[in-house]
Motif scaffolding. Structure first.
Motif, short mmCIF file in Angstrom:
data_model
loop_
_atom_site.label_atom_id
_atom_site.label_comp_id
_atom_site.label_asym_id
_atom_site.label_seq_id
_atom_site.Cartn_x
_atom_site.Cartn_y
_atom_site.Cartn_z
N GLU A 101 8.34 45.77 47.79
CA GLU A 101 8.45 44.56 48.62
C GLU A 101 7.14 44.20 49.30
OE1 GLU A 101 9.23 47.84 51.67
OE2 GLU A 101 9.34 47.53 49.48
N ARG A 102 6.20 45.10 49.31
CA ARG A 102 4.91 44.87 49.95
C ARG A 102 3.85 45.65 49.18
NH1 ARG A 102 4.84 46.61 55.85
NH2 ARG A 102 6.91 45.72 55.98
N GLY A 103 2.60 45.23 49.38
CA GLY A 103 1.51 45.92 48.72
C GLY A 103 1.12 47.20 49.46
N VAL A 104 0.08 47.84 48.96
CA VAL A 104 -0.41 49.07 49.58
C VAL A 104 -1.89 48.88 49.93
CG1 VAL A 104 -0.92 50.11 47.33
CG2 VAL A 104 -0.69 51.59 49.33
N LEU A 105 -2.25 49.28 51.14
CA LEU A 105 -3.64 49.27 51.57
C LEU A 105 -4.29 50.57 51.10
CD1 LEU A 105 -5.94 48.01 53.35
CD2 LEU A 105 -5.05 49.41 55.23
N ILE A 106 -5.34 50.43 50.29
CA ILE A 106 -6.02 51.58 49.73
C ILE A 106 -7.41 51.14 49.31
CG2 ILE A 106 -5.01 51.11 47.46
CD1 ILE A 106 -5.08 54.13 46.91
N GLY A 107 -8.40 51.98 49.51
CA GLY A 107 -9.76 51.63 49.14
C GLY A 107 -9.93 51.54 47.63
N GLN A 108 -10.80 50.66 47.19
CA GLN A 108 -11.01 50.51 45.75
C GLN A 108 -11.53 51.79 45.13
OE1 GLN A 108 -12.78 46.84 44.32
NE2 GLN A 108 -13.87 47.94 42.73
N TRP A 109 -12.39 52.52 45.84
CA TRP A 109 -12.90 53.76 45.27
C TRP A 109 -11.78 54.78 45.07
CZ3 TRP A 109 -12.61 58.62 47.49
CH2 TRP A 109 -12.29 58.69 48.86
N GLN A 110 -10.76 54.71 45.94
CA GLN A 110 -9.63 55.62 45.79
C GLN A 110 -8.78 55.24 44.58
OE1 GLN A 110 -8.68 54.67 49.90
NE2 GLN A 110 -8.47 56.86 50.36
N VAL A 111 -8.60 53.93 44.37
CA VAL A 111 -7.87 53.46 43.19
C VAL A 111 -8.59 53.94 41.92
CG1 VAL A 111 -7.13 51.43 41.89
CG2 VAL A 111 -6.92 51.45 44.38
N GLU A 112 -9.91 53.78 41.91
CA GLU A 112 -10.68 54.20 40.75
C GLU A 112 -10.58 55.71 40.53
OE1 GLU A 112 -14.63 52.66 41.07
OE2 GLU A 112 -13.94 50.60 41.35
N ARG A 113 -10.59 56.47 41.61
CA ARG A 113 -10.46 57.93 41.47
C ARG A 113 -9.12 58.30 40.84
NH1 ARG A 113 -9.48 60.78 46.88
NH2 ARG A 113 -7.40 60.03 46.33
N LEU A 114 -8.04 57.65 41.29
CA LEU A 114 -6.72 57.94 40.73
C LEU A 114 -6.64 57.54 39.26
CD1 LEU A 114 -4.48 56.71 43.70
CD2 LEU A 114 -5.11 59.06 43.13
N LEU A 115 -7.26 56.42 38.92
CA LEU A 115 -7.26 56.00 37.52
C LEU A 115 -8.08 56.95 36.65
CD1 LEU A 115 -7.63 52.15 38.05
CD2 LEU A 115 -5.62 53.31 37.11
N ARG A 116 -9.21 57.43 37.17
CA ARG A 116 -10.00 58.39 36.40
C ARG A 116 -9.21 59.69 36.18
NH1 ARG A 116 -14.14 56.68 39.81
NH2 ARG A 116 -13.94 58.57 41.06
N GLU A 117 -8.49 60.12 37.22
CA GLU A 117 -7.68 61.33 37.08
C GLU A 117 -6.59 61.13 36.02
OE1 GLU A 117 -6.23 62.03 41.00
OE2 GLU A 117 -8.12 62.83 41.75
N ARG A 118 -5.98 59.96 36.02
CA ARG A 118 -4.95 59.68 35.01
C ARG A 118 -5.57 59.63 33.62
NH1 ARG A 118 -0.38 60.29 32.50
NH2 ARG A 118 0.71 58.39 31.86
N LEU A 119 -6.71 59.01 33.49
CA LEU A 119 -7.38 58.92 32.19
C LEU A 119 -7.75 60.31 31.68
CD1 LEU A 119 -8.56 57.07 29.99
CD2 LEU A 119 -10.67 56.97 31.33
N ALA A 120 -8.16 61.19 32.58
CA ALA A 120 -8.53 62.56 32.19
C ALA A 120 -7.35 63.31 31.59
CB ALA A 120 -9.08 63.31 33.40
#
Length: 516
Positions: A101-120
């Motif tokens: 119902e709402r978005g999440v406040l999170i830094g872009q560098w944190q989003v990228e870190r999570l995506l890199r972890e998933r890609l790994a």
């Protein structure tokens, strides 16, 4: 990587999302980035509800919710005095068809870190410090040229390398729009001991200027935003910690607070630009490389992630030889209008933010963005040319081909709870057959098209899924026996009662004609 794989240039949120989408579908992928190491800058700091749906499919949303926050009230001050605390989403609640119902406040560098972890998790890492300076393409593939002279061969190349994209420049496409030198902002990440971290502070003054401090979850930093200081000729001064402190002291009027430990200092200008094409042969553009936005609403990162989500399944089918030559044309057909719409929305949001700060009774929350990712009804993947019929619903007010596929809680064959979004996480098309009358056809279609399709009966023929509370039928407008075909990017492909139309649609994907 073989010559039929994909080379992604740029490892921001867009490039990383695309890499994951390709990897989880078994496509060959290589992702390079010119930067020697990941940044730690907050930049775009919000994931919208539709993007959370996308990232759930990608496998990252649960991690993003744990790293960020969904509840941060806005605290507004005017000429140094506290005006109010507000939460524009206080009354928002998740629904069966829309779980976020709402978005999440999170830094872009944190989003990228999570995506890199998933890609790994797919055995793929970003090749840092690898700069693509140009490319050549032919009928069979693309040869990228690196700064050191090395050449990389791939079946396709996707430029996700930001607003200054070298890939875009080498493609020779237009990048139409404007840069408004009269409207600028300084942005950065700083620490500020003594300032509460449980609200987003917004100090404004009667002259229309101000400063905002937003606490970034999981860090000790605040994102600082303000109009810049000007020199004697009226030009913005370069951003500096000393300048940030002077701006803060002037507008916040909170004595004894010292800004420290800057990890990012930037001068941002209003840019509104987009390409005239997102594809030239075997080369594509996505994210900021294709469209850049005003900062309001956080639409840039969200739009880029959704670009990647649209392109990923199509490129995967193309590299596997399962897609007709024209399927890749639908990426530009679907996403270019979205980019144009988003640019209009984000420009308007920025104007509304600037007006909001002038009035004591209003706040930046008044500029909350509208929902994104509502669908592609105009697409040739959803047009009458695709032999689509809405006879299953009979009501033009309900879902149509091209629309976002809603979520719904169901029960699996074993009786355990399962959401449709969990079902859709499979990288193939999904067929839902509502009613016992279509159960036989569902099983037959699933067996005949196993490489493209997963198929489920809903409340029929033993029932792979039970719509025990009726939420799925209501969300999809189903009252009679029906077949609902859902695309791999969770948009409606087809609503029908005729199994032949499902078979025809899937066959058309494999033979899709190229754009004339």
């Amino acid at each position: 990587m073989t010559d039929d794989g994909v080379l992604i240039v740029g490892a921001g949120p867009t490039g990383l999302t695309l890499a994951i989408e390709l990897a989880r579908r078994g496509a060959g992928v290589r992702i390079v980035d010119a930067a020697p190491a990941p940044h730690r800058e907050s930049r775009g700091k919000g994931l919208q509800p539709r993007t959370l749906e996308v990232l759930e499919d990608v496998g990252v949303t649960e991690r993003a919710l744990a790293a960020g926050t969904t509840r941060l009230p806005f605290r507004k001050y005017f000429d140094g005095a506290h005006v109010n605390d507000t939460d524009p989403f206080a009354d928002a609640r998740p629904t069966p068809d829309a779980p976020y119902e709402r978005g999440v406040l999170i830094g872009q560098w944190q989003v990228e870190r999570l995506l890199r972890e998933r890609l790994a998790e797919f055995g793929i890492a970003v090749e840092a410090g690898t700069e693509v300076t140009g490319f050549e393409q032919d009928e069979d593939g693309v040869t990228a040229v690196l700064a050191g002279g090395e050449r990389i061969r791939a079946g396709y190349l996707v430029g996700c390398d930001g607003g200054r994209s070298r890939v875009r420049k080498a493609m020779g496409v237009r990048f139409d729009g404007t840069t408004d030198e009269t409207q600028s902002m300084v942005v950065g990440d700083v620490e500020a001991e003594g300032i509460s971290r449980d609200v987003w502070h917004q100090w404004f003054a009667s002259d229309g200027s101000g400063v905002m401090l937003c606490p970034m979850p999981g860090t000790n930093s605040f994102q600082f935003q303000a109009g810049p200081e000007l020199d004697a000729s009226g030009d913005p001064l370069p951003p500096s910690l000393e300048g940030f402190q002077r701006i803060f002291d002037r507008y916040a009027q909170v004595p004894g607070i010292t800004l420290t430990d800057p990890t990012w200092l930037s001068l941002w200008r209003v840019n509104v630009r987009m390409v005239d094409r997102m594809r030239v042969g075997r080369v594509f553009l996505a994210g900021d490389a294709a469209h850049i936005h005003p900062i309001a609403g956080g639409l840039g990162m969200n739009t880029g992630i959704q670009d990647a989500y649209n392109l990923g399944w199509k490129l995967a089918l193309a590299t596997a030889g399962q897609a007709g030559p024209g399927l890749l044309d639908t990426y530009e057909e679907e996403r270019l209008p979205v980019a144009a719409w988003t640019l209009g929305i984000s420009t308007d949001l920025y104007a509304r933010v600037r007006e909001a700060v002038k009035e004591p009774g209003t706040g930046v929350e008044a500029a909350a963005p509208p929902p994104m990712g509502t669908g592609y009804r105009w697409s040739s993947l959803a047009s009458p040319a695709a032999t689509v019929t809405t006879a299953a619903t009979g009501d033009p007010a309900v879902l149509r081909p091209g629309d976002r596929a809603p979520d719904a809680p169901c029960l699996g064959a074993s009786g355990n709870p399962v959401r449709l979004f969990q079902v859709y996480a499979d990288p193939r098309f999904t067929l839902l057959g509502f009613g016992a009358e279509v159960a036989g056809a569902v099983g037959k279609l699933g067996a005949e098209h196993d490489d493209l399709l997963q198929a489920f009966t809903v409340d029929g023929g033993g029932g792979d899924l039970r719509d025990h509370e009726g939420h799925a039928r209501r969300a999809y407008g189903v009252t009679d026996p029906a077949l609902v075909l859902v695309r791999p990017d969770n948009h409606i492909a087809l609503l029908t009662r005729d199994p032949a139309e499902v078979a025809d649609y899937l066959s058309r994907i494999t033979t899709f004609p190229p754009k004339e």
